[in-house]
Design a protein around this motif. Structure first.
Motif, PDB file in Angstrom:
ATOM      1  N   LEU A1094       0.827  -1.200   0.000  1.00  0.00           N
ATOM      2  CA  LEU A1094       0.000   0.000   0.000  1.00  0.00           C
ATOM      3  C   LEU A1094       0.867   1.258   0.000  1.00  0.00           C
ATOM      4  O   LEU A1094       0.607   2.199  -0.763  1.00  0.00           O
ATOM      5  CB  LEU A1094      -0.927  -0.024   1.222  1.00  0.00           C
ATOM      6  CG  LEU A1094      -1.875   1.160   1.376  1.00  0.00           C
ATOM      7  CD1 LEU A1094      -2.824   1.242   0.172  1.00  0.00           C
ATOM      8  CD2 LEU A1094      -2.669   1.030   2.669  1.00  0.00           C
ATOM      9  N   LYS A1098       1.128   4.021  -3.002  1.00  0.00           N
ATOM     10  CA  LYS A1098       0.782   5.406  -2.704  1.00  0.00           C
ATOM     11  C   LYS A1098       1.927   6.370  -3.028  1.00  0.00           C
ATOM     12  O   LYS A1098       1.696   7.471  -3.542  1.00  0.00           O
ATOM     13  CB  LYS A1098       0.430   5.549  -1.226  1.00  0.00           C
ATOM     14  CG  LYS A1098      -0.957   5.079  -0.864  1.00  0.00           C
ATOM     15  CD  LYS A1098      -1.230   5.316   0.624  1.00  0.00           C
ATOM     16  CE  LYS A1098      -2.654   4.926   1.006  1.00  0.00           C
ATOM     17  NZ  LYS A1098      -2.893   5.165   2.452  1.00  0.00           N
ATOM     18  N   GLU A1132      -7.885  -1.705   0.782  1.00  0.00           N
ATOM     19  CA  GLU A1132      -7.230  -0.418   0.494  1.00  0.00           C
ATOM     20  C   GLU A1132      -6.262  -0.548  -0.667  1.00  0.00           C
ATOM     21  O   GLU A1132      -6.156   0.346  -1.521  1.00  0.00           O
ATOM     22  CB  GLU A1132      -6.491   0.071   1.748  1.00  0.00           C
ATOM     23  CG  GLU A1132      -7.414   0.520   2.864  1.00  0.00           C
ATOM     24  CD  GLU A1132      -6.641   1.040   4.066  1.00  0.00           C
ATOM     25  OE1 GLU A1132      -5.443   1.349   3.905  1.00  0.00           O
ATOM     26  OE2 GLU A1132      -7.217   1.121   5.152  1.00  0.00           O
ATOM     27  N   ASN A1133      -5.547  -1.667  -0.718  1.00  0.00           N
ATOM     28  CA  ASN A1133      -4.619  -1.901  -1.834  1.00  0.00           C
ATOM     29  C   ASN A1133      -5.376  -1.984  -3.159  1.00  0.00           C
ATOM     30  O   ASN A1133      -4.948  -1.406  -4.168  1.00  0.00           O
ATOM     31  CB  ASN A1133      -3.845  -3.205  -1.617  1.00  0.00           C
ATOM     32  CG  ASN A1133      -2.534  -2.969  -0.870  1.00  0.00           C
ATOM     33  OD1 ASN A1133      -1.592  -2.416  -1.420  1.00  0.00           O
ATOM     34  ND2 ASN A1133      -2.499  -3.381   0.395  1.00  0.00           N
ATOM     35  N   GLN A1135      -8.266  -0.695  -3.911  1.00  0.00           N
ATOM     36  CA  GLN A1135      -8.738   0.646  -4.278  1.00  0.00           C
ATOM     37  C   GLN A1135      -7.610   1.477  -4.879  1.00  0.00           C
ATOM     38  O   GLN A1135      -7.786   2.136  -5.912  1.00  0.00           O
ATOM     39  CB  GLN A1135      -9.326   1.339  -3.053  1.00  0.00           C
ATOM     40  CG  GLN A1135     -10.603   0.698  -2.537  1.00  0.00           C
ATOM     41  CD  GLN A1135     -11.028   1.242  -1.193  1.00  0.00           C
ATOM     42  OE1 GLN A1135     -10.278   1.966  -0.559  1.00  0.00           O
ATOM     43  NE2 GLN A1135     -12.242   0.870  -0.752  1.00  0.00           N
ATOM     44  N   CYS A1136      -6.460   1.456  -4.235  1.00  0.00           N
ATOM     45  CA  CYS A1136      -5.311   2.251  -4.726  1.00  0.00           C
ATOM     46  C   CYS A1136      -4.875   1.767  -6.098  1.00  0.00           C
ATOM     47  O   CYS A1136      -4.508   2.569  -6.980  1.00  0.00           O
ATOM     48  CB  CYS A1136      -4.154   2.157  -3.745  1.00  0.00           C
ATOM     49  SG  CYS A1136      -4.393   3.140  -2.269  1.00  0.00           S
ATOM     50  N   ARG A1139      -7.373   2.877  -8.799  1.00  0.00           N
ATOM     51  CA  ARG A1139      -7.176   4.299  -9.085  1.00  0.00           C
ATOM     52  C   ARG A1139      -5.895   4.520  -9.880  1.00  0.00           C
ATOM     53  O   ARG A1139      -5.845   5.351 -10.789  1.00  0.00           O
ATOM     54  CB  ARG A1139      -7.108   5.088  -7.774  1.00  0.00           C
ATOM     55  CG  ARG A1139      -8.436   5.164  -7.035  1.00  0.00           C
ATOM     56  CD  ARG A1139      -8.378   6.227  -5.952  1.00  0.00           C
ATOM     57  NE  ARG A1139      -9.538   6.163  -5.070  1.00  0.00           N
ATOM     58  CZ  ARG A1139      -9.558   5.603  -3.882  1.00  0.00           C
ATOM     59  NH1 ARG A1139      -8.453   5.042  -3.399  1.00  0.00           N
ATOM     60  NH2 ARG A1139     -10.665   5.573  -3.166  1.00  0.00           N
ATOM     61  N   ALA A1140      -4.827   3.804  -9.492  1.00  0.00           N
ATOM     62  CA  ALA A1140      -3.559   3.957 -10.200  1.00  0.00           C
ATOM     63  C   ALA A1140      -3.710   3.546 -11.655  1.00  0.00           C
ATOM     64  O   ALA A1140      -3.140   4.188 -12.551  1.00  0.00           O
ATOM     65  CB  ALA A1140      -2.483   3.112  -9.510  1.00  0.00           C
TER      66      ALA A1140
END
Length: 1244
Positions: A1094, A1098, A1132-1133, A1135-1136, A1139-1140
């Motif tokens: 994560l 980020k 969370e990973n 989602q990130c 988005r990435a």
């Protein structure tokens, strides 16, 4: 105060006064003068300064400008100048006594500050009246008194009759006046201090004026009687008085009687002062005169009595004084004369004291001016008798008294001509008492320890004794025997100066005769010390070779127990030093003493393990020899073959037997001798350059240089082999080993031919190789040695021109080693000893200072300056050697990167590797079992900096092997690969702090490598694999991962290609090592690795291809792991990553992402359909298009699932699927409708 006279006008110092008509105030005694500068001894109106004494002695008019008028005012009455004394002598003397009485009555008045002004004025006026009258008597005798023929029968005028009677009347009146005033010692105690009023005027009490008037009367009576005799040339008889013998009183007998009484008074005054205030220790500093006027009276008496003794049968001053002092020394009252002198408590001491101080008055001339060059009349006859009495007291002589007596005698030797008899008398006493310490129990003797300390201090004592001016504190600092030596030196020097060698032969005969075998055997330790002091002094003032040879013969008579006494060695070595100071050949002494040294060194070597007592005794003797030989070399103007004898093989034996503290002494000696040889060589070279054309001088200088070379060869022979053998030992103090080696290196530069054969043909280079460039030498030695070497510009220049082209690179290599090994010496100390200590404090302060100095000097080397110049890296401040080394590594890397041609780059790689040398050997001590936190920190930081800064260099084939060894040694040692073993905490900490440097450097190498290197890529992967997990936090908090070294490597990387490579490698390692789901076994530490991923996504621009590799593992965690923390982090990973991918694909769904999801559905859709729908719902919330692209796959997976189970339509699953589709807008509604239609058709 109105009647007080203004400032007086005084007579000049010339024989005749200048023509003037002014009335001059007659001279008188006065201590009222300013002597703040210390230059004036007497008042300007005194009898000496005014020239009055000179005029009396030369029979001149006492006051040429006074009493010139027809009348004169005396005691307030006008008198006829030329007849007053004849007509009214008795009246005038009566008035005089009346004035005296008036002055005496003033003493009864209280002298407070309110009355002192009036009393002072009255007393002053009375004194002026009395003094003026007595001066009038002198002037009258000189000018007006006529010499009459007593046998003439011619009728005379009554006046003439009175005039003829005047001399007798004067004798009567003067005698009566003396009887009236009495003795000086009978006067009341007088305070010589003065009151000072607001105008800074001094006001004196009546007692002061009375005392000074009495002094005036006593002196002026003597002057009048003297002038009367000079004028009349015949004896004047008194009419009224007879002397004590019943004879008529005459002017001569009155003069002698008064002179004796006056001297008795002065002696009594001195006695009173001596008994009350003078201590033996302060005798010469305590003067016997209470005020300058008493002192002046002594000087006046000296001049007057000595003058009279030259022209008449009267006695000299010394005879007068001796006669009176002898009465004090008489033992029985019957033998003493009836003189008015008080018996002192110490007649001998007082006699010495008064004689010495009075003798000093002979330096004043008739004007009262001191003249130290003036020949003083001696009084040796009396002093000889006094000295005999002083040392022959039957009750025993007290040392405290004897010191005072001899100190006075020494002072008299300064004043008077030399007297051998004095020395003889004293030697008779001291020759019998040589074994005495001559000490005072209550007074520590400073000089004793000073003498015993060393041969040089013995010589210093002798020099002190031979000084022309002695210390006033001699009483406390020296024994009476030492003062005797001072007397001996002064007398012999003076006598030889005046009369040649004859006095010396006299003294030598007296002294030598007292020493024979029996006497030498009787000497104690103290006696031997006194013996050496005596003969050293004789050698200093006379024939040193004769004295030295005689001493050596006498020493053979000593008892065997004394022959090895340290004092014997000190005394003999003192003679050796004296030979050197007098520039005499030391050959005979050098051979004798060096042989004794060799024998003692051999005993010292044999007694290495024996009892400490014998060893300490031997070491004392050896130290005396070394100290003395060092002093010989340092004081010799040039070296001779005899100097080589002092450096024999005894030193080779001594060095092998020494312990550390003893070695320090020997090496200090060595360094001092080496420094002296080099200094003398430099002087010779300068003289050779100056005398270039003079062949005879050049020949002499060449001879001196050969002598120097012989001594230098002896040093190489007897010292260097030991130093060479101790290069790796800690027995020799490291700093001294370095200093001595540096001195030998400089000697090799100055005198290369003297170096041993194993250092030839280039002894300087060989020396530097041994002590500066050899990797096995202690870094403390290398740093100090190289600092000496680099400080010498001549040595550096010689190396530059000697063909040793690598000397700068080799020096840089040694500097790097010295810094890297700064903590090696502390490895034997437990690491927890340094918990609260700054790493720099764990290094010896001296070594840090040495490293700083070495760094400063190294940065002045042309090669180093060139590197910093080309790299445009600012030269660092050398105060921090570690930072300086980091800057140097960076500068080398930048310089290489700026090179353009292949040849330049190849040469730079070679030079860079030469700088490093066997660098892994330098750091190897830190990687063993003994742990040093500071050492590990230094090692990993420096090597990490090296890997990163020199990445381009390590990318070359020449340097890549070293990089592989660095990685294997520091990052992938066997302990790291053994997972069951924990790394030591200090090592793990050091790696954590420095790992980003290694990773960044390795990535740059991978990108820049000339050939694709699979092994290096593998190493990079292995390093990442080992340390990602080791530095993951115990709890999976994203905030705690910000300082993970692997992530820091990505953050701090400035270049894109290496960062991309590093990230790619990290992703591959995570997928391979941390997302491997083996059956039902989950990968360990999933939460922590998910938190790491994560943070990675980020903080970096994660590529879609990298997400493609990581996303399957994240999806598996969501699907297969039920732990809440893992699910949260996985979500969370996810989602990130989505988005990435949106950012990376410009808003369009990434084909790779769709592919990952499609494969995920195909793999797990049959078993985990509900979980998959839930995951995709979360994805749809972020990016519908991704899920829309997956609808066909999802529908087919649903149908396959229903078909597989064979139960027909799965309503629950279809409902869950419909829920997902409902979030996809129109596409989802269409798919729901399609599924319904398919169901209807199947029903029909």
């Amino acid at each position: 105060m109105d009647n007080c006279p203004p400032a007086s006008t005084f007579l000049t110092d010339s024989l005749e006064l200048e023509l003037q008509t002014e009335w001059c105030n007659p001279p008188c005694f006065s201590c009222d003068f300013d002597n703040r500068g210390g230059g004036k001894h007497f008042s300007g109106e005194s009898y000496l300064s005014s020239g009055a004494l000179k005029r009396v002695i030369l029979n001149l008019d006492p006051l040429p400008t006074n009493f010139e008028e027809d009348t004169v005012e005396i005691f307030g009455i006008e008198w006829v100048t030329e007849t007053a004394l004849v007509n009214s002598s008795r009246v005038l003397f009566h008035l005089f006594r009346q004035q005296l009485y008036n002055l005496e009555t003033l003493l009864q008045a209280s002298c407070d500050f309110g009355k002192i002004s009036t009393l002072h004025c009255k007393a002053h006026n009375i004194r002026q009246l009395c003094v003026t009258f007595l001066h009038y008597v002198k002037v009258f005798i000189f000018r007006s008194l006529q010499v009459r023929n007593a046998e003439s029968h011619v009728p005379v005028h009554p006046y003439e009759t009175l005039e003829a009677q005047l001399p007798s009347v004067l004798v009567d009146e003067l005698h009566g006046l003396l009887l009236y005033i009495g003795h000086l010692s009978e006067l009341p105690t007088t305070n010589t201090g003065a009151f000072v009023n607001q105008n800074q005027t001094k006001l004196y009490p009546p007692s002061w004026h009375l005392l000074h008037l009495h002094l005036d009367i006593h002196w002026l009576v003597l002057e009048i009687l003297h002038m009367l005799g000079e004028k009349l040339k015949q004896v004047v008889y008194s009419h009224q008085f007879m002397n004590l013998a019943g004879d008529n009183l005459t002017n001569v007998s009155l003069f002698e009687e008064h002179c004796e009484n006056l001297l008795c008074d002065l002696i009594n005054l001195s006695l009173n002062r001596y008994d009350k205030k003078v201590r033996p220790s302060e005798a010469l500093m305590s003067h016997h005169c209470p005020c300058p006027c008493i002192k002046e009276l002594w000087v006046l008496l000296i001049h007057l009595l000595n003058h009279r003794s030259k022209w008449s049968l009267s006695e000299s001053f010394w005879n007068w004084l001796n006669k009176l002092l002898k009465t004090l020394l008489e033992k029985s009252n019957d033998q003493r004369r009836s003189v008015l002198i008080v018996q002192p408590r110490d007649p001998l001491g007082f006699s010495w004291w008064i004689i010495t101080h009075v003798a000093s008055f002979y330096q004043f001339d008739r004007h009262g001016t001191p003249d130290e060059m003036r020949q003083m009349e001696s009084n040796w006859n009396f002093v000889e008798e006094l000295l005999k009495k002083s040392i022959s007291v039957q009750d025993g002589i007290l040392e405290e008294q004897l010191r005072m007596y001899l100190h006075c005698c020494l002072t008299l030797c300064d004043f008077w001509e030399p007297n051998i008899a004095i020395v003889t008398i004293l030697w008779e006493y001291y020759s019998k008492n040589l074994n005495s310490s001559f000490s005072i129990s209550w007074l520590p003797l400073k000089g004793l320890t000073y003498i015993i300390k060393s041969p040089l201090s013995m010589l210093e004592m002798v020099k002190t004794c031979c000084c022309d001016k002695q210390d006033h504190d001699l009483y406390k600092s020296s024994s009476s025997y030492t003062i005797f030596l001072c007397i001996l030196a002064k007398v012999v020097k003076k006598a030889m100066k005046n009369n040649g060698p004859h006095p010396w032969k006299q003294v030598k005969g007296r002294i030598y005769s007292k020493f024979h075998q029996k006497r030498m055997e009787e000497l104690t330790e103290v006696g031997l010390q006194n013996f050496f002091s005596l003969f050293l002094l004789l050698a200093a003032v006379a024939e040193v070779e004769d004295v030295a040879s005689h001493v050596l013969r006498l020493l053979d008579f000593l008892k065997p127990t004394f022959k090895t006494s340290p004092l014997i060695w000190k005394g003999q070595m003192a003679f050796l030093l004296m030979y050197t100071q007098k520039n005499l050949d030391i050959g005979v002494l050098a051979e004798k003493f060096s042989n004794a040294f060799r024998e003692k060194a051999k005993e010292f070597l044999v007694s290495k393990n024996d009892e400490m007592g014998q060893r300490q005794t031997l070491w004392t003797l050896l130290s005396i020899y070394m100290d003395s030989v060092q002093e010989v070399f340092e004081t010799s103007r040039c070296l001779h073959p005899s100097h080589e004898k002092l450096l024999n093989d005894g030193f080779s034996m001594l060095l092998r037997a020494c312990q550390e503290s003893e070695l320090r002494t020997v090496l200090n000696f060595l360094q001092a001798v080496l420094a002296r040889i080099r200094s003398l060589h430099q002087q010779l070279r300068q003289e050779l350059q100056r005398e270039h054309g003079d062949l005879s001088v050049q020949s002499s200088l060449s001879t001196k240089e050969r002598h120097l070379a012989a001594v230098a060869s002896a040093l190489w022979r007897h010292f260097f082999s030991f130093l060479k053998s101790q290069r790796m030992s800690q027995i020799v103090p490291l700093s001294q080993l370095a200093d001595a080696a540096a001195d030998f290196t400089l000697l090799a530069m100055d005198l290369p031919s003297t170096a041993p054969s194993d250092l030839q043909p280039q002894p300087v280079t060989s020396m530097i190789q041994l002590f500066g460039w050899d990797d096995i030498i202690w870094p403390q030695v290398v740093a100090r040695y190289l600092s000496h070497f680099l400080q010498n510009s001549m040595l550096c220049e010689a190396l530059s021109h000697s063909g040793c082209v690598s000397f700068q690179a080799l020096t840089v290599r040694s500097w790097i080693r010295c810094i890297l090994q700064m903590y090696v010496k502390n490895l034997h100390v437990p690491d927890d000893s340094f918990i609260d200590i700054n790493p720099e404090q764990a290094v010896e302060k001296d070594y840090m200072e040495q490293l700083t100095e070495l760094t400063r000097l190294l940065f002045k080397l042309s090669e180093v300056k060139n590197i910093f110049s080309k790299s445009q890296v600012e030269l660092p401040i050398p105060d921090d050697p570690k930072k300086a080394l980091i800057r140097f590594f960076e500068a080398v890397g930048i310089t290489y990167g700026n090179l353009q041609t292949v040849s330049d780059k190849s040469a730079m790689v070679t030079k860079s590797l030469e700088y490093l040398g066997e660098i892994l050997k330098y750091i190897k001590p830190y990687l063993g079992k003994k742990v040093s936190s500071a050492g590990l920190q230094l090692t990993y930081t420096m090597m990490g900096t090296l890997v990163k800064s020199w990445a381009l260099i390590f990318a070359t084939s020449k340097a890549q092997k070293l990089l592989f060894r660095i990685i294997d040694c520091l990052l992938l040692p066997h302990t790291v690969l053994q997972q069951e073993k924990e790394l030591p905490a200090p090592m793990l900490t050091a790696i954590q702090k420095s790992l980003p440097l290694y990773l960044q450097g390795m990535c740059i190498v991978c990108c820049q490598s000339q050939n694709t290197n699979a092994y290096l890529n593998q190493l990079l992967g292995n390093v990442i694999e080992q340390y990602i997990g080791r530095f993951l936090p115990a709890s999976a908090h994203v905030l705690g991962l910000g300082q993970h070294p692997v992530l820091l490597a990505l953050k701090n990387s400035a270049s894109v290609p290496p960062m991309s490579l590093l990230k790619k490698c990290i992703v591959h390692v995570i997928r391979k090592s941390y997302f491997e789901f083996k059956g039902s076994l989950l990968p360990p530490r999933l939460a922590s690795i998910l938190a790491f991923i994560l943070q990675l996504v980020k903080e970096t621009n994660t590529d879609v291809s990298e997400i493609e590799l990581l996303l399957p593992g994240v999806l598996k965690c969501l699907l297969l792991v039920s732990e809440p923390q893992v699910k949260r982090l996985a979500t969370e990973n996810l989602q990130c990553m989505v988005r990435a991918c949106q950012v990376g694909s410009g808003g369009e769904p990434a084909a790779q992402l769709t592919s990952v999801f499609r494969q995920f559905i195909e793999d797990y859709g049959m078993r985990y359909d509900y979980q998959i729908y839930s995951i995709l719902e979360a994805v749809a919330a972020l990016d519908q298009q991704v899920v829309i692209h997956l609808v066909p796959t999802l529908t087919q997976s649903l149908k396959n699932s229903e078909r597989k189970w064979g139960l027909g339509r799965n309503s629950a699953q279809r409902e869950a699927y419909s829920k997902l589709l409902s979030q996809l807008g129109q596409v989802g509604q269409d798919e729901i409708q399609r599924l319904e239609n398919d169901h209807i058709e199947s029903m029909l």
